[in-house]
Design a protein around this motif. Structure first.
Motif: not given
Ligand code: ADP
Ligand code: MG
Length: 240
Positions: A3, A59, A61-63
């Motif tokens: 993202s 981001r 994988d959300g990180q």
């Protein structure tokens, strides 16, 4: 899986990425096209954190990036990258090239690294070249070795930056076939390419960039057959 929100990047005076927003879903294949100098490589390099950004957030994988230290090492392991130039270690055999990162970074045992590496070389169709050094392989075989080496880290995402641009024409398809089969197996992929046939067949979405901006995003059928922007139409009329 990836993202980008409001990502900005300058090289000195040059504004290379302008407020980039892009989401890539798990198992999605996004093909990025656009004229030379539009920021495609820089986009890939920021996702892999090879380039810092000036504003916005990324981001994987959300990180949230920026990551540092151990977190950065993990991020780099999660994101495989294949470049135009194959970047193999010339003094190592193809097998050793593929085994290197699993041994050093993942601390895999030699037996495990070896059997996984052989399975990957099988998958990209060059198991018979395992004991050769890169210079003894064709360009297409070297690029397939580079893909196997990336996959050896079990990435969650693969970035390809013009992986076939340096190849002789007769070797382009063997590399695209490997990428097509990776996509079919569900790998999340961001692919910068000028291969419009591949984009049409394999992409879930096409992203068209120009002058550091995402100008148009659409599924391939829509992008190629009902191009919205004048900028993309003019680009396509020059490459198709
Ligand atoms: P593309 O991959 O679409 O051809 P790039 O991302 O490589 O475009 O480059 C975008 C712009 O940024 C170009 O004008 C290029 O010259 C410039 N650029 C790329 N890398 C650097 C760098 N390390 N330093 C300065 N300018 C750069
Ligand atoms: Mg480039």
């Amino acid at each position: 899986m990836v993202s980008l929100r409001g990502v900005d990047k300058h090289f000195g005076e040059l504004h290379v990425l302008r407020s980039i927003d892009l989401e890539v879903a798990p198992r999605e294949v996004v093909v990025v096209i656009g004229p030379s100098g539009s920021g495609k490589s820089t986009l890939c390099r920021t996702i892999n954190r090879l380039e810092p950004i000036d504003a916005g957030e990324i981001r994987v994988d959300g990180q949230l990036l920026p990551a540092e230290g151990a977190q950065l090492a993990q991020l780099r392991a999660d994101v495989g990258m294949v470049f135009q130039s194959f970047n193999l270690f010339g003094h190592l055999s193809v097998l050793d090239n593929v085994m290197l990162a699993p041994l050093k970074v993942r601390k895999a045992s030699k037996a495990t690294a070896r059997s996984e590496a052989m399975a990957l070389l099988e998958r990209v169709g060059i198991a018979d070249k395992a004991d050769r050094v890169p210079a003894q392989l064709s360009g297409g075989q070297q690029q397939r070795a580079a893909i196997a080496r990336s996959l050896a880290m079990h990435p969650k995402l693969m970035l390809f930056d013009e992986p076939t641009s340096a190849l002789d024409p007769e070797m382009v398809n063997e590399v695209l076939e490997v990428m097509t089969s990776l996509a079919a197996d569900g790998m999340t992929m961001v692919v910068v390419t000028h291969e419009m046939g591949f984009a049409r067949r394999v992409a879930d979405r096409v992203v068209f960039m120009a002058a550091g901006q995402i100008v148009e995003v659409a599924p391939p059928a829509e992008f190629f057959d009902a191009t919205r922007s004048e900028r993309a139409r003019s680009f396509l009329s020059n490459v198709l």
